[in-house]
Design an enzyme around this catalytic site. Structure first.
Site, mmCIF file in Angstrom:
data_model
loop_
_atom_site.group_PDB
_atom_site.id
_atom_site.type_symbol
_atom_site.label_atom_id
_atom_site.label_comp_id
_atom_site.label_asym_id
_atom_site.label_seq_id
_atom_site.Cartn_x
_atom_site.Cartn_y
_atom_site.Cartn_z
ATOM 1 N N SER A 260 71.289 -5.435 44.620
ATOM 2 C CA SER A 260 70.054 -5.409 44.109
ATOM 3 C C SER A 260 69.957 -4.464 42.600
ATOM 4 O O SER A 260 70.258 -3.492 42.882
ATOM 5 C CB SER A 260 68.862 -4.674 44.914
ATOM 6 O OG SER A 260 68.494 -5.679 45.859
ATOM 7 N N HIS B 35 68.904 -10.464 42.145
ATOM 8 C CA HIS B 35 70.210 -10.903 42.618
ATOM 9 C C HIS B 35 70.373 -12.235 41.917
ATOM 10 O O HIS B 35 69.760 -13.358 42.184
ATOM 11 C CB HIS B 35 70.150 -11.285 44.049
ATOM 12 C CG HIS B 35 70.395 -9.983 44.933
ATOM 13 N ND1 HIS B 35 71.497 -9.598 45.370
ATOM 14 C CD2 HIS B 35 69.388 -9.071 45.282
ATOM 15 C CE1 HIS B 35 71.441 -8.391 45.908
ATOM 16 N NE2 HIS B 35 69.992 -8.237 46.125
ATOM 17 N N HIS C 187 71.551 -12.140 52.288
ATOM 18 C CA HIS C 187 71.183 -11.367 53.191
ATOM 19 C C HIS C 187 70.947 -12.125 54.630
ATOM 20 O O HIS C 187 70.296 -13.227 54.538
ATOM 21 C CB HIS C 187 70.127 -10.389 52.863
ATOM 22 C CG HIS C 187 70.292 -9.706 51.600
ATOM 23 N ND1 HIS C 187 70.143 -10.320 50.487
ATOM 24 C CD2 HIS C 187 70.793 -8.303 51.202
ATOM 25 C CE1 HIS C 187 70.369 -9.412 49.613
ATOM 26 N NE2 HIS C 187 70.608 -8.423 49.893
ATOM 27 N N GLU D 74 67.068 -13.336 54.712
ATOM 28 C CA GLU D 74 66.880 -14.622 53.960
ATOM 29 C C GLU D 74 66.993 -15.627 55.149
ATOM 30 O O GLU D 74 66.824 -16.829 54.751
ATOM 31 C CB GLU D 74 67.447 -14.689 52.743
ATOM 32 C CG GLU D 74 67.433 -13.650 51.682
ATOM 33 C CD GLU D 74 68.607 -13.727 50.530
ATOM 34 O OE1 GLU D 74 68.315 -14.489 49.872
ATOM 35 O OE2 GLU D 74 69.389 -12.919 50.418
ATOM 36 N N MET E 81 70.422 -3.066 53.837
ATOM 37 C CA MET E 81 70.113 -4.126 54.311
ATOM 38 C C MET E 81 71.467 -5.195 53.969
ATOM 39 O O MET E 81 71.338 -6.300 54.229
ATOM 40 C CB MET E 81 68.831 -4.903 54.013
ATOM 41 C CG MET E 81 67.685 -4.197 54.318
ATOM 42 S SD MET E 81 66.283 -4.762 53.536
ATOM 43 C CE MET E 81 64.925 -3.393 53.716
ATOM 44 N N SER E 82 72.547 -4.543 53.881
ATOM 45 C CA SER E 82 73.577 -5.230 53.340
ATOM 46 C C SER E 82 74.804 -4.865 53.748
ATOM 47 O O SER E 82 74.968 -3.667 54.831
ATOM 48 C CB SER E 82 73.840 -5.718 51.874
ATOM 49 O OG SER E 82 73.960 -4.508 51.240
ATOM 50 N N ASN F 96 65.941 5.454 46.393
ATOM 51 C CA ASN F 96 64.754 6.123 46.793
ATOM 52 C C ASN F 96 65.183 7.120 48.164
ATOM 53 O O ASN F 96 66.052 6.659 49.023
ATOM 54 C CB ASN F 96 63.806 4.870 47.256
ATOM 55 C CG ASN F 96 64.353 3.996 48.151
ATOM 56 O OD1 ASN F 96 65.126 3.400 47.985
ATOM 57 N ND2 ASN F 96 63.950 4.306 49.655
ATOM 58 N N HIS G 237 60.109 -2.966 46.260
ATOM 59 C CA HIS G 237 61.347 -3.469 45.927
ATOM 60 C C HIS G 237 61.577 -3.372 44.078
ATOM 61 O O HIS G 237 62.549 -2.995 43.723
ATOM 62 C CB HIS G 237 61.286 -4.992 46.253
ATOM 63 C CG HIS G 237 62.646 -5.642 45.748
ATOM 64 N ND1 HIS G 237 63.768 -5.456 46.238
ATOM 65 C CD2 HIS G 237 62.874 -6.671 44.720
ATOM 66 C CE1 HIS G 237 64.689 -6.082 45.577
ATOM 67 N NE2 HIS G 237 64.218 -7.046 44.653
HETATM 68 N N1 HPA Z 1 65.840 1.111 53.173
HETATM 69 C C1 HPA Z 1 66.544 -0.034 53.192
HETATM 70 N N2 HPA Z 1 67.055 -0.834 52.388
HETATM 71 C C2 HPA Z 1 66.919 -0.262 50.957
HETATM 72 C C3 HPA Z 1 66.401 0.969 50.829
HETATM 73 C C4 HPA Z 1 65.667 1.713 51.975
HETATM 74 O O1 HPA Z 1 64.866 2.696 51.949
HETATM 75 N N3 HPA Z 1 66.258 1.119 49.601
HETATM 76 C C5 HPA Z 1 67.205 0.211 48.982
HETATM 77 N N4 HPA Z 1 67.461 -0.546 49.971
#
Ligand code: HPA
Length: 266
Positions: A28, A59, A81, A84, A205-206, A229, A241
């Site tokens: 991402s 992406h 992912h 999706e 998530m990957s 973050n 996002h």
């Molecule tokens: N959690 C899950 N996936 C993420 C995060 C998060 O805080 N930040 C970027 N991808």
């Protein structure tokens, strides 16, 4: 398992090359790196039979091929992912294709939430190990013993030698354990506390399914999370996002240097 022959042929025809040494997967907001890394005309994923195209903003969905510091490299800008609705086979298709094209090393990058406050936000961190909390495993089903072992050892998924190499390029790098969840929701603060107790420093998530298939096929894996973050509940800020992708883009210079340096030293 899908036949990789048409995909391999498409890459070979577009690049005039049938063997590469390294494959980089850009997550991402990190896709813009591909062009500077590998240059040249990218091959859209839609032109590679069987290659799934991401529906997620940030992406790109194109494969760049080129020589980086003497290492012939495939740079996959964008991935798909589980959230999706993609299968384990689709999520790991790029890795299987890279292995089929001779790659011995893969660099898996992602955007991640920071659980351990010692990992700096807005900067890359190395993945030292993972927790596969996706609820699935890409290696279930009949095993092709010629391709890899039925029971794969995961003692060292993320190659210690490659981590040392990365640290020689960027000595400030920290490292941590990445928890891979299915998504697409971000975590609740309670889940983040649970993940911390379980030993996670990063959450995303990957990556975990790709890393397992890469090891299965004998590739050495370097995992890099860009901490975009603090994970949910660690600040008052809600997660979005757009901000995750923007933070990824801001960290791209440092990631670019790191990837370029690592590939040149392979
Ligand atoms: N959690 C899950 N996936 C993420 C995060 C998060 O805080 N930040 C970027 N991808």
């Amino acid at each position: 398992m899908r036949d990789l022959t048409p995909a391999r042929r498409a890459v070979t025809e577009a690049t005039g090359q049938n063997r590469f040494r390294a494959a980089v997967i850009l997550g991402s907001g990190l896709s813009s790196l591909a062009a500077s890394l590998a240059g040249g005309e990218p091959i859209p994923y839609s032109g590679i039979p069987g290659m799934p195209v991401s529906t997620v903003q940030g992406h790109e969905g194109a494969l760049y091929a080129g020589d980086i510091g003497g290492t012939s490299t495939l740079a996959f800008a964008g991935r798909v992912h589980l959230y999706e609705g993609r299968s384990e086979a689709e999520v790991t298709f790029a890795i299987r294709l890279a292995a089929d094209l001779g790659c011995e090393v893969t660099v898996l990058t992602n955007a991640a939430g920071g659980i351990n406050p010692e990992l700096p936000v807005g900067a890359p961190s190395l993945i030292s190990d993972h927790l596969n909390l996706t609820g699935t495993n890409p290696l279930t089903g009949p095993n092709d013993d010629a391709a890899g072992p039925r029971f794969l050892d995961l003692t060292e998924v993320y190659d210690a030698g490659l981590r040392t190499l990365a640290s020689s390029v960027d000595p400030e790098l920290r490292s941590g354990v990445y928890a891979g969840l299915a998504g697409p929701t971000y975590e609740t603060p309670a889940e983040v506390r649970m993940l911390r107790t379980m030993g996670a420093d990063l959450v995303g998530m990957s990556t975990v399914l790709e890393a397992m298939v890469a090891r299965y096929l004998g590739l050495r894996v370097l995992g890099i999370s860009v901490v975009t973050n603090p994970a949910a509940g660690l600040t008052q800020e809600p997660l979005s996002h757009d901000e995750v992708a923007a933070a990824g883009r801001r960290a791209s210079d440092r990631l670019d240097n790191l990837l370029g340096g690592v590939l040149a030293k392979l």
